[in-house]
Structure formats: structure tokens, C-alpha cells
Design an enzyme around this catalytic site. Structure first.
Site, PDB file in Angstrom:
ATOM      1  N   CYS A 198       0.822  -1.218   0.000  1.00 60.57           N
ATOM      2  CA  CYS A 198       0.000   0.000   0.000  1.00 60.57           C
ATOM      3  C   CYS A 198       0.855   1.266   0.000  1.00 60.57           C
ATOM      4  O   CYS A 198       0.697   2.147  -0.827  1.00 60.57           O
ATOM      5  CB  CYS A 198      -0.937   0.009   1.198  1.00 60.57           C
ATOM      6  SG  CYS A 198      -1.937   1.499   1.280  1.00 60.57           S
TER       7      CYS A 198
ATOM      8  N   CYS B 106      -1.472   1.799  -2.994  1.00 60.10           N
ATOM      9  CA  CYS B 106      -2.465   2.874  -2.827  1.00 60.10           C
ATOM     10  C   CYS B 106      -1.873   4.266  -2.761  1.00 60.10           C
ATOM     11  O   CYS B 106      -2.365   5.191  -3.407  1.00 60.10           O
ATOM     12  CB  CYS B 106      -3.302   2.656  -1.567  1.00 60.10           C
ATOM     13  SG  CYS B 106      -3.146   1.094  -0.752  1.00 60.10           S
TER      14      CYS B 106
ATOM     15  N   LYS C 147      -0.007   5.419  -6.008  1.00 60.35           N
ATOM     16  CA  LYS C 147      -1.028   5.433  -7.057  1.00 60.35           C
ATOM     17  C   LYS C 147      -1.948   6.641  -6.904  1.00 60.35           C
ATOM     18  O   LYS C 147      -2.226   7.339  -7.895  1.00 60.35           O
ATOM     19  CB  LYS C 147      -1.846   4.147  -6.970  1.00 60.35           C
ATOM     20  CG  LYS C 147      -3.066   4.113  -7.861  1.00 60.35           C
ATOM     21  CD  LYS C 147      -3.982   2.982  -7.471  1.00 60.35           C
ATOM     22  CE  LYS C 147      -4.732   3.278  -6.183  1.00 60.35           C
ATOM     23  NZ  LYS C 147      -5.558   2.149  -5.726  1.00 60.35           N
TER      24      LYS C 147
ATOM     25  N   TYR D 255      -9.335  -3.413 -11.121  1.00 60.39           N
ATOM     26  CA  TYR D 255      -9.215  -2.008 -10.721  1.00 60.39           C
ATOM     27  C   TYR D 255      -7.796  -1.479 -10.918  1.00 60.39           C
ATOM     28  O   TYR D 255      -7.619  -0.308 -11.271  1.00 60.39           O
ATOM     29  CB  TYR D 255      -9.731  -1.781  -9.301  1.00 60.39           C
ATOM     30  CG  TYR D 255      -8.907  -2.367  -8.179  1.00 60.39           C
ATOM     31  CD1 TYR D 255      -7.899  -1.632  -7.585  1.00 60.39           C
ATOM     32  CD2 TYR D 255      -9.137  -3.649  -7.703  1.00 60.39           C
ATOM     33  CE1 TYR D 255      -7.143  -2.161  -6.552  1.00 60.39           C
ATOM     34  CE2 TYR D 255      -8.391  -4.180  -6.670  1.00 60.39           C
ATOM     35  CZ  TYR D 255      -7.386  -3.435  -6.099  1.00 60.39           C
ATOM     36  OH  TYR D 255      -6.626  -3.943  -5.087  1.00 60.39           O
TER      37      TYR D 255
ATOM     38  N   GLU E  99      -7.333   1.684 -13.205  1.00 61.00           N
ATOM     39  CA  GLU E  99      -6.824   2.898 -12.560  1.00 61.00           C
ATOM     40  C   GLU E  99      -5.607   3.433 -13.299  1.00 61.00           C
ATOM     41  O   GLU E  99      -5.505   4.634 -13.586  1.00 61.00           O
ATOM     42  CB  GLU E  99      -6.459   2.607 -11.099  1.00 61.00           C
ATOM     43  CG  GLU E  99      -7.674   2.446 -10.202  1.00 61.00           C
ATOM     44  CD  GLU E  99      -7.326   1.993  -8.787  1.00 61.00           C
ATOM     45  OE1 GLU E  99      -8.157   2.185  -7.893  1.00 61.00           O
ATOM     46  OE2 GLU E  99      -6.218   1.443  -8.569  1.00 61.00           O
TER      47      GLU E  99
ATOM     48  N   HIS F 257     -27.603  21.071  -0.692  1.00 58.08           N
ATOM     49  CA  HIS F 257     -27.743  21.615  -2.046  1.00 58.08           C
ATOM     50  C   HIS F 257     -26.842  22.838  -2.247  1.00 58.08           C
ATOM     51  O   HIS F 257     -26.703  23.641  -1.333  1.00 58.08           O
ATOM     52  CB  HIS F 257     -29.211  21.995  -2.276  1.00 58.08           C
ATOM     53  CG  HIS F 257     -29.493  22.496  -3.639  1.00 58.08           C
ATOM     54  ND1 HIS F 257     -29.546  21.668  -4.735  1.00 58.08           N
ATOM     55  CD2 HIS F 257     -29.712  23.753  -4.092  1.00 58.08           C
ATOM     56  CE1 HIS F 257     -29.808  22.393  -5.807  1.00 58.08           C
ATOM     57  NE2 HIS F 257     -29.912  23.661  -5.448  1.00 58.08           N
TER      58      HIS F 257
ATOM     59  N   GLU G 122     -26.492  14.875  -3.125  1.00 55.66           N
ATOM     60  CA  GLU G 122     -27.863  15.089  -2.641  1.00 55.66           C
ATOM     61  C   GLU G 122     -28.850  14.165  -3.348  1.00 55.66           C
ATOM     62  O   GLU G 122     -29.914  13.840  -2.815  1.00 55.66           O
ATOM     63  CB  GLU G 122     -28.295  16.547  -2.821  1.00 55.66           C
ATOM     64  CG  GLU G 122     -28.470  16.990  -4.257  1.00 55.66           C
ATOM     65  CD  GLU G 122     -28.893  18.448  -4.366  1.00 55.66           C
ATOM     66  OE1 GLU G 122     -30.015  18.767  -3.912  1.00 55.66           O
ATOM     67  OE2 GLU G 122     -28.116  19.256  -4.894  1.00 55.66           O
TER      68      GLU G 122
END
Length: 451
Positions: free
Chosen positions: A42, A47, A50, A177, A181, A434, A439
Site C-alpha cells: 500500500c 495505494c 497510485k 481495478y 486505474e 444543495h 444530494e
């Protein structure tokens, strides 16, 4: 028998370091061996670097959008050398953080490979033997190449951060992924990106509608994606690599990157010899409490091939310490884990896909896809997706799927609600913030599908 240590951890990644540190802070005598860099996949080659590359790759689009908002700025050139230098400095800093966490917790560390001699004995690469009441395997996983002729000419995700220069063109093989990615990252950095995946759609296992939108948007942004396509072989041709594909095409690329799967790091550890059971892929087989077939030996993280995510390895490490050192038997919870995929566009998901939920029980699907305000104003045609999968019987939200900028940040918070068992009516009762993209998660009133 007196042991040298209460706990010996093999592997200095996120899971191993956390377990070692917490056990030591609780009064245990702990040692840890790591043959490479502290921080593991990682921090060093996954991670963290990346995500920094994702950030770097998004700035070209930011500059273009800024012009639409009235900023008189022009795109510059991406300097790989500058970025790579900063990246290496950051990884060095993080590795030192990990080393200091261990040191300050009183964990003794050995910067060398280790293997098992028996249920309580670890042998270091220099021949030194250490005994421990408990041994924790946290050796992680590694990328594997597909075994086609010439695959030694290709690189893996481990190598991408160490390139001397960015290639002009790259073929990425795979549809998970990691492949997807890096296709987005390198495309954003100006590389001509082609992606081959043998399956019908990328990101297998995720919600069909969500991964379909990610695939569509990747193509819109310039990734040359070929589905139903695999490679036959690679050949060196001058300073390029010629690739033959199953679709009958041949093409030349500066680099070929394989993201075709990962394997647990169990080779050469002496596991089978001491009685640790291994699975079909070489993973360490463990029970609900991360214990192997040998009672004194436990395993956590990617080496067990359960849920291969850094926060999960850390949770498993914490549960191991609770179980073994605090007398509080604790099973790591692998249910309803929120996940972010840092493709471009980003995807966040928690719970069941529409397809898996429908196989399980009657459901309602609430979904909306639209152009977000920020990008729409800038003249971009990109779309986002907000989706809830709801049980008809219990009204619980079984799955939440988001494809949008910042989807990872959104799914962390939506994940709390889903993990708590929130119903569609709980979402409905929540006032919308908002104007935001998210939302829409609380304003969708009518199902688009039932089944």
C-alpha cells in the site's frame, strides 16, 4: 519452554506493522522481519503512490476547466522527473514513519527475509534462529504475469513508479481495478493508452451499471479499450514491443504493463513443511480468527486472499491482537466494506450490486445519471451515477454505488449508513445538501426498476 519473543511477525506492511505495534504496546515482546521496504504494497508500491499519480494526472483537466471559468491560464508540460523525485521523497518519509512507529513501540526489527523452521521457530536470512510463542504471517501479495511467450518484456504495477521516463505509448493488459486505474492515470499524464481485457466488461464483480459508465467515460477520455481481447505473445522490435492479440491485430508499444492478477507471498517460507495449509492459489488458509492449521501460527492480509484491502489487513491485525493477547476472541468483520476504485471517473461502492441483490431477494433500484454542475458549466459532457439497491421486504439499502468525482469520499460516509442498516426511508428523511452531486442519494423518490 522459554521463547525469545511472545510474537514474531513476518512482513512489514500495514497489517503486520499494526499488529506488532499494538501487541508491543500491550506489553508483549515482539519482533518483526521485513526483507524489503517497510510500509508494504500500500505505502510503497500501491495505494499511496497510485493516489498521488491520480492527483497528478487530473491537473491537465483542471487547467482546461479553469479556462472555462474565466482563468487566463495555459496548460504546461508534465515533468515526470520532478514528480518522481517528489514521490520518492514522500515514500522515504512514510517508510521512516513506519520504522519509527515500530521502534517507539519497542518492536525489534530485522531487515531481512525470514522463513519457518517449525511451529515456534523463525530462521532469518543470515541463519539466525528466533523462537516465538506466536508467529504472524503478514507477507502480502505480489503481481503476477500471465505466462504468455515474451511476458518478461512487460512490467507490472510494481515497476510503474520507477520508470526513467514516461512512455509515449503503453498497452495495459487486464480489466480489474489496478489495470483500469493506471489506464486513467497514464492517459491523464499524456501517454497514449491502450487497454486489453479478455472479459466482456472491465471491473468484474462490481455493479454492472456502474462499471459500464466507468468504461464508457474512460473511452470518452481517450483510453483505447478493447474488450474480449487477450494477448498471444510479445516480441522485442527495436526499442518497442510488438504485441499479437487474439482479435487478430498486431501493434507496437513502448511499454506493456500486466495487471492480470496477484498471488499471495507464500513461496519459500517453509509453510507446508511445518503444517500450514495452503489454498489453490498458494494462499494461507485460516479460520474466522485468522488462525492457521498450526495453532501457534496466524496469518492476516493479502497472504490469506480474503478481502485484499489495506484497511481490512489492519482490522485483521487488530482482531488478532484482541484474540491472542487481550483474551477477547474477535473475528474480523468482512461484511459491507466500502470500497473506492480510483478510475477516472472515480467509483465508490458498498454492499451488493444490483445483480447480486436480485439473485438474493426482490429489490427496488433507485438510480439517476446526470451531468454534474462543475463539469457541465465547463462544457464537458461527462456523466455521474448515483444508485441505491433496496430490499422490497425490509426496505434496507443493500447497496450504494457512486460514479463521480470524489466518489471515494462520498462512499465512506454512505458506507456508515448502509453498515448501520439504514432503510430507503432513512435516506428519504435526510435533508439534501444543495447544490451537491450526492444530494441525489436522498432525493430519488421513484424506483427505476424492480425485480
Amino acid at each position: 519452554m522459554a521463547f525469545d519473543y511472545d510474537l514474531f511477525v513476518i512482513g512489514g506492511g500495514s497489517g503486520g506493522v499494526r499488529a506488532a505495534r499494538v501487541a508491543a504496546q500491550d506489553g508483549a515482546k515482539v519482533a518483526l522481519a521485513e526483507e524489503d521496504r517497510y510500509g508494504g504494497t500500500c505505502v510503497i508500491r500501491g495505494c499511496v503512490p497510485k493516489k498521488l499519480m491520480v492527483f497528478a494526472s487530473e491537473y491537465a483537466g483542471v487547467v482546461e476547466d479553469a479556462k472555462s471559468y474565466g482563468w487566463a491560464i495555459e496548460p504546461g508540460q508534465f515533468d515526470w522527473d520532478v514528480f518522481r523525485g517528489r514521490l520518492n521523497d514522500e515514500l522515504d518519509r512514510l517508510e521512516n514513519v513506519y520504522r519509527n512507529l515500530l521502534k517507539n513501540s519497542g518492536v525489534e526489527t530485522f531487515d531481512q527475509r525470514a522463513h519457518l523452521e517449525d511451529a515456534h521457530t523463525v530462521v532469518l536470512a543470515d541463519g539466525t534462529k528466533k523462537t516465538a510463542k506466536h508467529i504472524l504471517l503478514a507477507t502480502g501479495g505480489r503481481p503476477v504475469k500471465p505466462g504468455v511467450p515474451g511476458d518478461e518484456l512487460g512490467i507490472t504495477s510494481n515497476d510503474i513508479f520507477h520508470l526513467d521516463e514516461l512512455p509515449e505509448s503503453i498497452l495495459i493488459v487486464g480489466g480489474g481495478y489496478i489495470a483500469s486505474e493506471f489506464a486513467g492515470i497514464l492517459n491523464g499524464l499524456g501517454v497514449d493508452v491502450t487497454q486489453y481485457y479478455r472479459g466482456a466488461q472491465i471491473l468484474r464483480g462490481f455493479d454492472d451499471e456502474a462499471r459500464g459508465l466507468v468504461s464508457e467515460e474512460m473511452c470518452q477520455r481517450g483510453v483505447n479499450l478493447h474488450l474480449g481481447t487477450d494477448i498471444i505473445d510479445l516480441q522485442q522490435e527495436g526499442d518497442k514491443i510488438r504485441v499479437r492479440a487474439t482479435n487478430g491485430k498486431e501493434a507496437l508499444f513502448d511499454k506493456v504493463m500486466f495487471a492480470t492478477g496477484r498471488a499471495p507471498n507464500t513461496e519459500g517460507l517453509g509453510l507446508a513443511e511445518v503444517g500450514v495449509e495452503l489454498g489453490r492459489k498458494g494462499e494461507v488458509v485460516v479460520d474466522d480468527y485468522s488462525q492457521t492449521a498450526v495453532p501457534s501460527i496466524y496469518a492476516i492480509g493479502d497472504v490469506t486472499d480474503r478481502v485484499n484491502l489495506t484497511p481490512v489487513a489492519i482490522r485483521e491485525g487488530m482482531a488478532f491482537v484482541e484474540t491472542v493477547f487481550k483474551g477477547n476472541p474477535t473475528k474480523p468483520d468482512h461484511d459491507l466494506i466500502p470500497t473506492a476504485i480510483f478510475t477516472q471517473p472515480e467509483m465508490g461502492t458498498v454492499g451488493l450490486s444490483e445483480e447480486d441483490a436480485r439473485d438474493q431477494e426482490p429489490i427496488e433500484v433507485y438510480a439517476t445519471s446526470f451531468k454534474p454542475m462543475q463539469q457541465s458549466f465547463a462544457g464537458r459532457s461527462e456523466r455521474v451515477l448515483m444508485k441505491l439497491v433496496v430490499s422490497q421486504k425490509t426496505r434496507k439499502v443493500l447497496g450504494c454505488h457512486i460514479v463521480a468525482p470524489g466518489a471515494g469520499e462520498m462512499i465512506q460516509l454512505a458506507g456508515i449508513a448502509v453498515k448501520m442498516g439504514a432503510t430507503k426511508e432513512d435516506f428519504d428523511r435526510t435533508v439534501a445538501v444543495h447544490p451537491t452531486m450526492s444530494e441525489e442519494l436522498v432525493t430519488m423518490k421513484t424506483p427505476v426498476r424492480t425485480g
